[in-house]
Design a protein around this motif. Structure first.
Motif, PDB file in Angstrom:
ATOM      1  N   ALA A   1     -15.676 -32.393  -1.428  1.00  0.00           N
ATOM      2  CA  ALA A   1     -16.704 -32.724  -0.441  1.00  0.00           C
ATOM      3  C   ALA A   1     -17.758 -33.645  -1.056  1.00  0.00           C
ATOM      4  N   VAL A   2     -18.179 -33.348  -2.276  1.00  0.00           N
ATOM      5  CA  VAL A   2     -19.162 -34.201  -2.948  1.00  0.00           C
ATOM      6  C   VAL A   2     -18.563 -35.590  -3.187  1.00  0.00           C
ATOM      7  N   PHE A   3     -17.331 -35.629  -3.696  1.00  0.00           N
ATOM      8  CA  PHE A   3     -16.662 -36.899  -3.974  1.00  0.00           C
ATOM      9  C   PHE A   3     -16.529 -37.730  -2.696  1.00  0.00           C
TER      10      PHE A   3
ATOM     11  N   GLU B   1     -13.548 -24.126  -5.481  1.00  0.00           N
ATOM     12  CA  GLU B   1     -14.214 -25.065  -6.387  1.00  0.00           C
ATOM     13  C   GLU B   1     -13.745 -26.500  -6.123  1.00  0.00           C
ATOM     14  N   ARG B   2     -12.447 -26.673  -5.937  1.00  0.00           N
ATOM     15  CA  ARG B   2     -11.897 -28.010  -5.677  1.00  0.00           C
ATOM     16  C   ARG B   2     -12.357 -28.548  -4.326  1.00  0.00           C
ATOM     17  N   LYS B   3     -12.476 -27.669  -3.335  1.00  0.00           N
ATOM     18  CA  LYS B   3     -12.950 -28.110  -2.021  1.00  0.00           C
ATOM     19  C   LYS B   3     -14.404 -28.580  -2.109  1.00  0.00           C
TER      20      LYS B   3
ATOM     21  N   THR C   1      -3.128 -31.321  -5.908  1.00  0.00           N
ATOM     22  CA  THR C   1      -3.317 -29.895  -6.202  1.00  0.00           C
ATOM     23  C   THR C   1      -4.153 -29.245  -5.110  1.00  0.00           C
ATOM     24  N   LEU C   2      -5.201 -29.921  -4.679  1.00  0.00           N
ATOM     25  CA  LEU C   2      -6.035 -29.419  -3.587  1.00  0.00           C
ATOM     26  C   LEU C   2      -5.200 -29.229  -2.323  1.00  0.00           C
TER      27      LEU C   2
ATOM     28  N   ARG D   1      -7.203 -15.930  -8.367  1.00  0.00           N
ATOM     29  CA  ARG D   1      -7.701 -17.009  -9.232  1.00  0.00           C
ATOM     30  C   ARG D   1      -7.487 -18.366  -8.556  1.00  0.00           C
ATOM     31  N   GLY D   2      -6.352 -18.517  -7.888  1.00  0.00           N
ATOM     32  CA  GLY D   2      -6.053 -19.745  -7.162  1.00  0.00           C
ATOM     33  C   GLY D   2      -7.015 -19.972  -6.008  1.00  0.00           C
ATOM     34  N   ARG D   3      -7.394 -18.900  -5.316  1.00  0.00           N
ATOM     35  CA  ARG D   3      -8.361 -19.027  -4.216  1.00  0.00           C
ATOM     36  C   ARG D   3      -9.724 -19.479  -4.731  1.00  0.00           C
ATOM     37  N   ARG D   4     -10.137 -18.940  -5.881  1.00  0.00           N
ATOM     38  CA  ARG D   4     -11.407 -19.375  -6.476  1.00  0.00           C
ATOM     39  C   ARG D   4     -11.324 -20.853  -6.872  1.00  0.00           C
ATOM     40  N   ALA D   5     -10.202 -21.225  -7.480  1.00  0.00           N
ATOM     41  CA  ALA D   5     -10.003 -22.626  -7.879  1.00  0.00           C
ATOM     42  C   ALA D   5      -9.992 -23.531  -6.655  1.00  0.00           C
ATOM     43  N   LEU D   6      -9.379 -23.082  -5.567  1.00  0.00           N
ATOM     44  CA  LEU D   6      -9.342 -23.860  -4.333  1.00  0.00           C
ATOM     45  C   LEU D   6     -10.761 -24.093  -3.813  1.00  0.00           C
TER      46      LEU D   6
END
Length: 112
Positions: free
Chosen positions: A96-98, A90-92, A13-14, A83-88
């Motif tokens: 990065a943390v993962f 958040e996923r990025k 998805t990312l 909304r997709g840009r905000r979700a992107l």
């Protein structure tokens, strides 16, 4: 190098949202562009991509429009929404943390 599918499942998805952040694309275009950008590490099949796109559409993260191609075929073009840009984003951040924490474990020396 062949990548274990279980490693890819959490990141598709990312990857798709990242592609669409640059421009709207149709499905086959996404498949070829993802493969090209990843030096053929990420070779998605249509049967993997389209369920992801349908889920993103249902969640309001992408929108779809149909357009005739130069050959007269109708294609569905996918575009990332606000909304997709905000979700992107958040996923990025989560990625990065993962990634950093996996690297911290994998690259740390084991005690003797």
């Amino acid at each position: 190098m062949k990548i274990d599918k279980s490693l890819m499942s959490g990141s598709t998805t990312l990857l798709v949202l990242s592609l669409l952040a640059g421009e709207e694309m149709y499905g086959y275009q996404m498949i070829t562009e993802l493969s090209r950008r990843s030096s053929h590490v990420f070779d998605l099949k249509e049967g993997t991509l389209y369920p992801i796109l349908h889920g993103l559409e249902a969640d309001g993260l992408v929108s779809v429009r149909e357009k005739k191609s130069g050959e007269g075929r109708t294609r569905k073009y996918y575009r990332i929404t606000r909304r997709g840009r905000r979700a992107l984003e958040e996923r990025k951040e989560a990625w990065a943390v993962f990634r950093d924490q996996v690297d911290a474990v994998v690259n740390s020396a084991a005690p003797a």
